[in-house]
Scaffold this motif. Structure first.
Motif, PDB file in Angstrom:
ATOM      1  N   UNK A 129       0.795  -1.228   0.000  1.00  0.00           N
ATOM      2  CA  UNK A 129       0.000   0.000   0.000  1.00  0.00           C
ATOM      3  C   UNK A 129       0.833   1.286   0.000  1.00  0.00           C
ATOM      4  N   UNK A 130       2.144   1.152   0.216  1.00  0.00           N
ATOM      5  CA  UNK A 130       3.050   2.293   0.236  1.00  0.00           C
ATOM      6  C   UNK A 130       4.251   1.907  -0.622  1.00  0.00           C
ATOM      7  N   UNK A 131       4.655   2.778  -1.541  1.00  0.00           N
ATOM      8  CA  UNK A 131       5.688   2.410  -2.511  1.00  0.00           C
ATOM      9  C   UNK A 131       7.118   2.602  -2.023  1.00  0.00           C
ATOM     10  N   UNK A 132       7.336   3.652  -1.234  1.00  0.00           N
ATOM     11  CA  UNK A 132       8.701   3.907  -0.770  1.00  0.00           C
ATOM     12  C   UNK A 132       8.674   4.833   0.447  1.00  0.00           C
ATOM     13  N   UNK A 133       9.636   4.630   1.353  1.00  0.00           N
ATOM     14  CA  UNK A 133       9.790   5.544   2.490  1.00  0.00           C
ATOM     15  C   UNK A 133      11.261   5.913   2.633  1.00  0.00           C
ATOM     16  N   UNK A 134      11.511   7.214   2.695  1.00  0.00           N
ATOM     17  CA  UNK A 134      12.870   7.733   2.867  1.00  0.00           C
ATOM     18  C   UNK A 134      13.167   7.773   4.366  1.00  0.00           C
ATOM     19  N   UNK A 135      14.316   7.243   4.756  1.00  0.00           N
ATOM     20  CA  UNK A 135      14.634   7.144   6.186  1.00  0.00           C
ATOM     21  C   UNK A 135      14.965   8.493   6.809  1.00  0.00           C
ATOM     22  N   UNK A 136      14.452   8.685   8.032  1.00  0.00           N
ATOM     23  CA  UNK A 136      14.808   9.821   8.887  1.00  0.00           C
ATOM     24  C   UNK A 136      14.888   9.251  10.292  1.00  0.00           C
ATOM     25  N   UNK A 137      16.087   8.962  10.766  1.00  0.00           N
ATOM     26  CA  UNK A 137      16.236   8.242  12.036  1.00  0.00           C
ATOM     27  C   UNK A 137      15.902   9.112  13.243  1.00  0.00           C
ATOM     28  N   UNK A 138      15.029   8.599  14.144  1.00  0.00           N
ATOM     29  CA  UNK A 138      14.721   9.340  15.374  1.00  0.00           C
ATOM     30  C   UNK A 138      15.666   9.005  16.528  1.00  0.00           C
ATOM     31  N   UNK A 139      16.561   8.050  16.309  1.00  0.00           N
ATOM     32  CA  UNK A 139      17.386   7.529  17.410  1.00  0.00           C
ATOM     33  C   UNK A 139      18.595   8.432  17.686  1.00  0.00           C
ATOM     34  N   UNK A 140      18.292   9.653  18.098  1.00  0.00           N
ATOM     35  CA  UNK A 140      19.326  10.672  18.306  1.00  0.00           C
ATOM     36  C   UNK A 140      19.847  10.712  19.740  1.00  0.00           C
ATOM     37  N   UNK A 141      19.261   9.926  20.629  1.00  0.00           N
ATOM     38  CA  UNK A 141      19.614   9.973  22.051  1.00  0.00           C
ATOM     39  C   UNK A 141      21.095   9.808  22.343  1.00  0.00           C
ATOM     40  N   UNK A 142      21.729   8.702  21.907  1.00  0.00           N
ATOM     41  CA  UNK A 142      23.153   8.510  22.206  1.00  0.00           C
ATOM     42  C   UNK A 142      24.035   9.630  21.657  1.00  0.00           C
ATOM     43  N   UNK A 143      23.715  10.106  20.460  1.00  0.00           N
ATOM     44  CA  UNK A 143      24.454  11.199  19.823  1.00  0.00           C
ATOM     45  C   UNK A 143      24.335  12.486  20.656  1.00  0.00           C
ATOM     46  N   UNK A 144      23.134  12.743  21.170  1.00  0.00           N
ATOM     47  CA  UNK A 144      22.896  13.932  21.987  1.00  0.00           C
ATOM     48  C   UNK A 144      23.675  13.865  23.293  1.00  0.00           C
ATOM     49  N   UNK A 145      23.636  12.723  23.969  1.00  0.00           N
ATOM     50  CA  UNK A 145      24.331  12.597  25.255  1.00  0.00           C
ATOM     51  C   UNK A 145      25.843  12.732  25.076  1.00  0.00           C
TER      52      UNK A 145
END
Length: 319
Positions: free
Chosen positions: A266-282
């Protein structure tokens, strides 16, 4: 007896001499973080990543949910300043209107980190670093995929666009990047463009309006995030059309819900945008307080996932 007392005193003196450094090392860093809200799967995963990473890093986190309102974020930042936190981080609802409160943080000598979204300020010294995705490039990736997908087609390609929150960095940049690519080909035409505020409910509502206005003349839906695309898929199905077939659907984020939709065709493509910024922020927070140099821009590396790869990739997704 005197010798034993002297030895004991010497031992205590040694411990005491070492204590100031140990105490400094053990002092807990306090981070004030203002989150936009919980408008999507992506945002929920982002909040969870930050909370988990703070706990893992031994950082005390003061977390505030702005419920998608800039005034709430400004209040939260002022509260963090009053509490004299060590570092302030936030993901801004919109790009503009931050100069005053950021100057207040700077006057209080509290460093500021931007996560996920940028701000538009005249003085870049008001924040230390901005970490997150390249939203313009995400829009370009979506555009390039579409151009490649339609390379054998000669007819006009009619596109409807579900924009993110008005004035937000991802909405502005994802539109800009996408248009930068498709404008080079006269076949591509955006016939309708409206905000869906990054939510499923609004995505469905706006897609219903698009379908009412355009009927079956929609070839492509470009959604600025997966949640709006998933809401739009419901509207398309209720209109008696087949999402992913009758209407090609492109979205951004690559959350689990998008993979489920891709596996279902039902969806052809999704471009990634990672939400896992926690370790990078700390890591950045610790570096800033240790006086180490931190890049002004920290870009997250991301991919693009077409429907054909979804089934193999889905089990590996962390959000």
């Amino acid at each position: 007896m005197q010798r034993r007392t002297w030895l004991a005193a010497l031992a205590i003196a040694s411990i005491t001499a070492a204590w100031p450094m140990t105490g400094m090392a053990q002092k807990k860093i306090v981070l004030g973080f203002s989150q936009i809200g919980a408008e999507s799967e992506w945002r929920t995963a982002n909040s969870e990543s930050i909370k988990a990473a703070a706990k893992e890093a031994g950082i005390e986190l003061k977390f505030s949910d702005a419920q998608q309102k800039q005034e709430n974020q400004i209040k939260a930042i002022r509260s963090f300043i009053a509490q004299k936190v060590d570092v302030i981080a936030f993901s801004p609802v919109v790009e503009s209107g931050w100069e005053t409160v950021l100057r207040e943080a700077q006057a209080a000598k509290i460093p500021v980190v931007l996560t996920d979204r940028a701000v538009n300020v005249k003085d870049p010294s008001l924040y230390v670093t901005f970490m997150g995705s390249d939203f313009v490039e995400e829009g370009r990736k979506a555009g390039r995929w579409l151009v490649d997908k339609m390379k054998g087609r000669t007819a006009e390609v009619r596109i409807v666009e579900l924009q993110g929150t008005v004035g937000s960095a991802p909405a502005i940049d994802r539109k800009k990047g996408f248009e930068e690519i498709i404008k080079t080909d006269a076949r591509f035409k955006i016939v309708r463009s409206q905000t869906g505020d990054f939510t499923r409910a609004k995505g469905k509502e706006v897609m219903e309006a698009f379908l009412k206005a355009e009927g079956k003349k929609i070839d492509v839906l470009y959604a600025h995030n997966d949640d709006m695309a998933i809401g739009a898929i419901q509207a398309i199905e209720e209109a008696g059309l087949k999402p992913g077939k009758d209407i090609t659907i492109i979205s951004i984020d690559a959350v689990k819900g998008a993979f489920e939709a891709m596996v279902a065709g039902k969806l052809n493509v999704s471009v990634e945008c990672s939400p896992l910024l926690g370790p990078q922020l700390m890591a950045a927070v610790k570096d800033i307080l240790a006086g180490k140099p931190v890049p002004k821009r920290i870009v997250t590396e991301e991919g693009i996932f077409p429907m054909e790869t979804a089934a193999a990739e889905a089990p590996r997704r962390k959000y």
